[in-house]
Write a protein that holds these residues in place. Structure first.
Motif, PDB file in Angstrom:
ATOM      1  N   ALA A 348      11.152  37.833  11.313  1.00 50.47           N
ATOM      2  CA  ALA A 348      10.298  38.659  12.165  1.00 50.47           C
ATOM      3  C   ALA A 348      10.943  40.009  12.410  1.00 50.47           C
ATOM      4  O   ALA A 348      12.150  40.117  12.607  1.00 50.47           O
ATOM      5  CB  ALA A 348      10.046  37.949  13.495  1.00 50.47           C
ATOM      6  N   VAL A 349      10.127  41.047  12.360  1.00 49.51           N
ATOM      7  CA  VAL A 349      10.614  42.392  12.647  1.00 49.51           C
ATOM      8  C   VAL A 349      10.781  42.541  14.152  1.00 49.51           C
ATOM      9  O   VAL A 349       9.884  42.204  14.919  1.00 49.51           O
ATOM     10  CB  VAL A 349       9.625  43.449  12.127  1.00 49.51           C
ATOM     11  CG1 VAL A 349      10.091  44.835  12.482  1.00 49.51           C
ATOM     12  CG2 VAL A 349       9.446  43.295  10.634  1.00 49.51           C
ATOM     13  N   GLN A 350      11.926  43.020  14.570  1.00 46.27           N
ATOM     14  CA  GLN A 350      12.170  43.225  15.984  1.00 46.27           C
ATOM     15  C   GLN A 350      11.566  44.544  16.420  1.00 46.27           C
ATOM     16  O   GLN A 350      12.045  45.616  16.065  1.00 46.27           O
ATOM     17  CB  GLN A 350      13.689  43.212  16.267  1.00 46.27           C
ATOM     18  CG  GLN A 350      14.357  41.875  15.968  1.00 46.27           C
ATOM     19  CD  GLN A 350      13.801  40.760  16.827  1.00 46.27           C
ATOM     20  OE1 GLN A 350      13.630  40.933  18.028  1.00 46.27           O
ATOM     21  NE2 GLN A 350      13.520  39.617  16.216  1.00 46.27           N
ATOM     22  N   GLU A 351      10.479  44.465  17.177  1.00 46.84           N
ATOM     23  CA  GLU A 351       9.853  45.665  17.686  1.00 46.84           C
ATOM     24  C   GLU A 351      10.556  46.111  18.953  1.00 46.84           C
ATOM     25  O   GLU A 351      11.175  45.310  19.655  1.00 46.84           O
ATOM     26  CB  GLU A 351       8.365  45.400  17.996  1.00 46.84           C
ATOM     27  CG  GLU A 351       7.556  44.982  16.781  1.00 46.84           C
ATOM     28  CD  GLU A 351       7.303  46.138  15.841  1.00 46.84           C
ATOM     29  OE1 GLU A 351       7.602  47.296  16.219  1.00 46.84           O
ATOM     30  OE2 GLU A 351       6.802  45.889  14.732  1.00 46.84           O
ATOM     31  N   PRO A 352      10.490  47.406  19.288  1.00 41.90           N
ATOM     32  CA  PRO A 352      11.079  47.875  20.533  1.00 41.90           C
ATOM     33  C   PRO A 352      10.488  47.131  21.720  1.00 41.90           C
ATOM     34  O   PRO A 352       9.289  46.853  21.767  1.00 41.90           O
ATOM     35  CB  PRO A 352      10.687  49.364  20.574  1.00 41.90           C
ATOM     36  CG  PRO A 352      10.415  49.716  19.159  1.00 41.90           C
ATOM     37  CD  PRO A 352       9.885  48.482  18.517  1.00 41.90           C
ATOM     38  N   THR A 353      11.341  46.779  22.659  1.00 39.67           N
ATOM     39  CA  THR A 353      10.884  46.051  23.826  1.00 39.67           C
ATOM     40  C   THR A 353      10.824  46.962  25.030  1.00 39.67           C
ATOM     41  O   THR A 353      11.444  48.018  25.087  1.00 39.67           O
ATOM     42  CB  THR A 353      11.851  44.884  24.129  1.00 39.67           C
ATOM     43  OG1 THR A 353      13.169  45.411  24.338  1.00 39.67           O
ATOM     44  CG2 THR A 353      11.893  43.904  22.968  1.00 39.67           C
ATOM     45  N   GLY A 354      10.065  46.573  25.995  1.00 37.16           N
ATOM     46  CA  GLY A 354       9.928  47.362  27.213  1.00 37.16           C
ATOM     47  C   GLY A 354       8.943  46.680  28.135  1.00 37.16           C
ATOM     48  O   GLY A 354       8.368  45.632  27.823  1.00 37.16           O
ATOM     49  N   THR A 355       8.754  47.237  29.287  1.00 28.82           N
ATOM     50  CA  THR A 355       7.827  46.669  30.244  1.00 28.82           C
ATOM     51  C   THR A 355       6.411  47.027  29.846  1.00 28.82           C
ATOM     52  O   THR A 355       6.069  48.204  29.752  1.00 28.82           O
ATOM     53  CB  THR A 355       8.113  47.208  31.659  1.00 28.82           C
ATOM     54  OG1 THR A 355       9.468  46.913  31.984  1.00 28.82           O
ATOM     55  CG2 THR A 355       7.167  46.561  32.664  1.00 28.82           C
ATOM     56  N   PRO A 356       5.544  46.044  29.567  1.00 29.55           N
ATOM     57  CA  PRO A 356       4.182  46.379  29.151  1.00 29.55           C
ATOM     58  C   PRO A 356       3.401  47.027  30.285  1.00 29.55           C
ATOM     59  O   PRO A 356       3.569  46.697  31.453  1.00 29.55           O
ATOM     60  CB  PRO A 356       3.590  45.016  28.766  1.00 29.55           C
ATOM     61  CG  PRO A 356       4.388  44.012  29.533  1.00 29.55           C
ATOM     62  CD  PRO A 356       5.772  44.589  29.638  1.00 29.55           C
ATOM     63  N   THR A 357       2.547  47.967  29.911  1.00 28.57           N
ATOM     64  CA  THR A 357       1.692  48.627  30.888  1.00 28.57           C
ATOM     65  C   THR A 357       0.567  47.685  31.278  1.00 28.57           C
ATOM     66  O   THR A 357      -0.094  47.121  30.407  1.00 28.57           O
ATOM     67  CB  THR A 357       1.122  49.914  30.292  1.00 28.57           C
ATOM     68  OG1 THR A 357       2.194  50.736  29.852  1.00 28.57           O
ATOM     69  CG2 THR A 357       0.296  50.669  31.317  1.00 28.57           C
ATOM     70  N   PRO A 358       0.298  47.491  32.580  1.00 32.29           N
ATOM     71  CA  PRO A 358      -0.798  46.616  32.981  1.00 32.29           C
ATOM     72  C   PRO A 358      -2.111  47.084  32.364  1.00 32.29           C
ATOM     73  O   PRO A 358      -2.401  48.273  32.323  1.00 32.29           O
ATOM     74  CB  PRO A 358      -0.817  46.747  34.508  1.00 32.29           C
ATOM     75  CG  PRO A 358       0.550  47.222  34.871  1.00 32.29           C
ATOM     76  CD  PRO A 358       1.005  48.075  33.739  1.00 32.29           C
ATOM     77  N   SER A 359      -2.881  46.160  31.863  1.00 34.10           N
ATOM     78  CA  SER A 359      -4.153  46.514  31.250  1.00 34.10           C
ATOM     79  C   SER A 359      -5.061  45.309  31.275  1.00 34.10           C
ATOM     80  O   SER A 359      -4.643  44.192  30.963  1.00 34.10           O
ATOM     81  CB  SER A 359      -3.936  46.978  29.815  1.00 34.10           C
ATOM     82  OG  SER A 359      -5.167  47.176  29.170  1.00 34.10           O
ATOM     83  N   SER A 360      -6.320  45.506  31.652  1.00 37.88           N
ATOM     84  CA  SER A 360      -7.281  44.413  31.630  1.00 37.88           C
ATOM     85  C   SER A 360      -7.786  44.217  30.216  1.00 37.88           C
ATOM     86  O   SER A 360      -7.577  45.053  29.334  1.00 37.88           O
ATOM     87  CB  SER A 360      -8.450  44.730  32.562  1.00 37.88           C
ATOM     88  OG  SER A 360      -9.291  45.704  31.968  1.00 37.88           O
ATOM     89  N   ARG A 361      -8.501  43.113  30.010  1.00 42.48           N
ATOM     90  CA  ARG A 361      -9.104  42.849  28.711  1.00 42.48           C
ATOM     91  C   ARG A 361     -10.537  43.343  28.639  1.00 42.48           C
ATOM     92  O   ARG A 361     -11.231  43.100  27.655  1.00 42.48           O
ATOM     93  CB  ARG A 361      -9.078  41.348  28.433  1.00 42.48           C
ATOM     94  CG  ARG A 361      -7.725  40.843  27.970  1.00 42.48           C
ATOM     95  CD  ARG A 361      -7.816  39.421  27.486  1.00 42.48           C
ATOM     96  NE  ARG A 361      -8.877  39.222  26.518  1.00 42.48           N
ATOM     97  CZ  ARG A 361      -8.985  38.127  25.755  1.00 42.48           C
ATOM     98  NH1 ARG A 361      -8.066  37.185  25.849  1.00 42.48           N
ATOM     99  NH2 ARG A 361      -9.977  37.989  24.910  1.00 42.48           N
ATOM    100  N   ALA A 362     -10.995  44.039  29.683  1.00 45.70           N
ATOM    101  CA  ALA A 362     -12.412  44.403  29.731  1.00 45.70           C
ATOM    102  C   ALA A 362     -12.817  45.282  28.554  1.00 45.70           C
ATOM    103  O   ALA A 362     -13.849  45.054  27.914  1.00 45.70           O
ATOM    104  CB  ALA A 362     -12.728  45.094  31.046  1.00 45.70           C
TER     105      ALA A 362
END
Length: 571
Positions: A348-362
């Motif tokens: 698996a390719v290691q993608e940059p990690t970080g805190t995801p931005t809150p986002s709805s699925r709407a």
């Protein structure tokens, strides 16, 4: 149906079948899909990586192995591989002096290979690219897309494979590749289009007694329809057209007679004989006449001629030994080599990690619902100007994004990952770049996102798309809808206007519909030229649909003034 193809995993199954037919030569990596040569010359310091849409075999995969390519990335039928395939194949195959990409000049291929190159360079791997663009029929200075890349790709890959085995450096290989392309021209003719896997009908009609002259390898119409004439007269006409356009001063040429899928060996050898007569009668000495099916267009009934003016030092590269499927079509199969033909999944390719931005699925779920409703409409429009895969690609991307959200990925980030990593073709990765910028914005459940933040992110996405694809307003691409939407958002943010997302959607809808009056200058639609007038660009419509969904989610009252998606995308 006229094809004997499995309904699922068609390309992956064919890749495994190739590896089983040539045990010990090729290994297949499944996720993402690419094929890799199991060995190469110890003197080689640069890996050669190529690929493109499936349906053209034995192109690319036939030249995989010692003396040829190090890795090949197959896309779906007539669709470019996605950048993750190319990135991981390049990373796995890279040698001490880097990676050389050999790319046919189609917008999707160019963009995906370019994105993969950026990712490899970010990892510290040197990358250079040879762009194959030798198709005479598309030598039109009025389009920004440029000539297509067709059967000369076989010559480029063979000569560069031999040169790489001599220890050539990255810059030397790129220079030689560009010179070979510059000294090559191809021209194709067809008596019947390939059968569409989706409809089981010919991709375009031809009246009895006519030929399509200058046809493409994806079912693109030619520069014109000509009267069906005796094959010797046809070969002479094609030879004259090629020699008139062929740069360089050498009298010796390498001549490839390429079948487009349904043309028999008997015909190709007979054409080779006629071509030899035509060349020698014009004072041109063929280094070799090479008949065969090398760059097919599924089951198209036709052939292409490729002439390359050869420099003396290139001759030994052409005759250098190889160990590739196209040269050695059979090997002994044993249980051990069959089991080892398919390697395990790539790391698996290691993608940059970080805190995801809150986002709805709407927005994601709304987009998936709308695209499901209009997929057939988008397919019908894309068949008029391209290869008809846009509706399926767009729907596949949003459904993959919905799957990703089940693992905790927020909606907009899921869209970015799905379209960048799993959707091929042209517009898939371009939408991915746009979603990648939008994912940096907070998309709350209980209120509309900040207009200025969305406007800035949208502008950054537009800039990224322009850097990669080069499209401008007026080129008849998704930019014609995205540009006006970005302007409307920016203006609304500056004026604190009401309903900014609806204003952006209205601008996108107007821009998308206006593409029907434009002559395409980029992408595969540019090969259709004025035949595309009257058909709105499917990618531009996809952008409009996205902004319409955002309007519906956050400004439902204002969104009532927008058109229905089915009406917007109707033919």
């Amino acid at each position: 149906m006229t094809y004997f193809l499995p309904p699922t995993d068609t390309v992956a199954g064919a890749a495994r079948g190739l590896a089983l037919a040539h045990p010990g030569l090729i290994e297949v990596h499944r996720d993402p899909l690419y094929l890799r040569a199991r060995s190469s010359s110890p003197d080689r310091t640069v890996a050669l990586v190529s690929g493109g849409g499936s349906g053209h075999e034995p192109l690319h995969t036939g030249l995989l192995g010692p003396g040829g390519l190090d890795a090949v990335c197959p896309g779906e039928i007539f669709a470019s591989p996605h950048n993750r395939q190319i990135y991981e194949a390049g990373s796995a195959a890279a040698k001490s002096n880097g990676v050389l990409f050999i790319v046919k000049n189609y917008t999707g291929d160019v963009i995906n290979f370019q994105i993969a190159a950026e990712r490899l360079r970010h990892d510290g791997i040197p990358v250079a690219t040879v762009l194959v663009d030798e198709d005479l029929a598309t030598d039109n200075k009025d389009t920004a897309t440029g000539r297509r890349g067709t059967a000369a790709t076989v010559i480029v890959e063979k000569l560069l494979g031999a040169f790489a085995d001599q220890g050539a450096k990255l810059e030397e290989l790129a220079t030689l590749g560009a010179a070979i392309v510059a000294h090559s021209r191809s021209l194709a003719v067809a008596a019947r289009a390939q059968t569409s896997p989706a409809t089981a009908e010919p991709a375009f009609p031809l009246k009895p007694g006519t030929l399509e002259y200058g046809v493409g390898i994806h079912g693109e119409r030619g520069t014109g329809t000509i009267e069906h004439r005796p094959v010797d007269a046809l070969v002479e006409q094609m030879t004259d057209d090629l020699l008139a356009a062929l740069p360089g001063g050498q009298d010796q040429v390498l001549a490839v007679v390429n079948g487009l899928g349904a043309t028999t060996g008997l015909e190709l050898h007979a054409i080779g004989s006629l071509l030899h007569e035509a060349l020698t009668a014009r004072g041109v000495q063929p280094l070799a006449i090479v008949p065969g099916t090398f760059t097919a267009a599924l089951d198209m009934a036709g052939f292409s001629l490729t002439l390359t003016r050869m420099k003396p030092e290139w001759a030994e590269l052409w005759t250098a030994p190889t160990d590739t499927p196209l040269v050695l079509p059979s090997r002994t199969l044993t249980a051990d080599t069959a089991a080892s033909a398919v390697a395990g999944p790539a790391a698996a390719v290691q993608e940059p990690t970080g805190t995801p931005t809150p986002s709805s699925r709407a927005v994601l779920d709304g987009f998936a619902e709308v695209v499901s409703l209009v997929r057939d409409n988008l397919t019908a429009l894309d068949q008029l100007v391209g290869d008809g895969d846009f509706g399926d690609n767009l729907l596949g991307g949003v459904r993959q994004a919905q799957t990703l959200t089940s693992t905790g990925t927020d909606g907009m980030t899921a869209l970015a990952e799905a379209f960048l990593n799993d959707v091929g073709g042209t517009s898939g990765p371009l939408f991915g770049l746009f979603f990648q910028q939008l994912a940096a914005v907070s998309w709350p459940d209980d209120q509309a996102p900040d207009t200025r933040a969305v406007a800035d992110a949208a502008a950054a996405g537009l800039a990224a798309i322009h850097r990669v694809g080069g499209a401008e307003i007026g080129d008849c691409t998704l930019v014609d809808a995205l540009g006006p939407a970005v302007d409307a958002l920016g203006s609304a943010a500056g004026n604190l206007a009401d309903s900014p997302f609806t204003a952006a959607a209205e601008a996108a809808v107007k821009g998308a519909l206006n593409t029907a009056s434009l002559t395409p200058r980029r992408g595969r639609a540019s090969y259709v030229g004025e035949h595309a007038i009257g058909v709105p660009d499917p990618g531009a419509l996809g952008v409009a649909l996205l902004f319409m969904v955002v309007s519906r989610v956050y400004e439902p009252d204002a969104a009532t003034r927008l058109p229905a998606p089915q009406h917007l995308t109707a033919r």
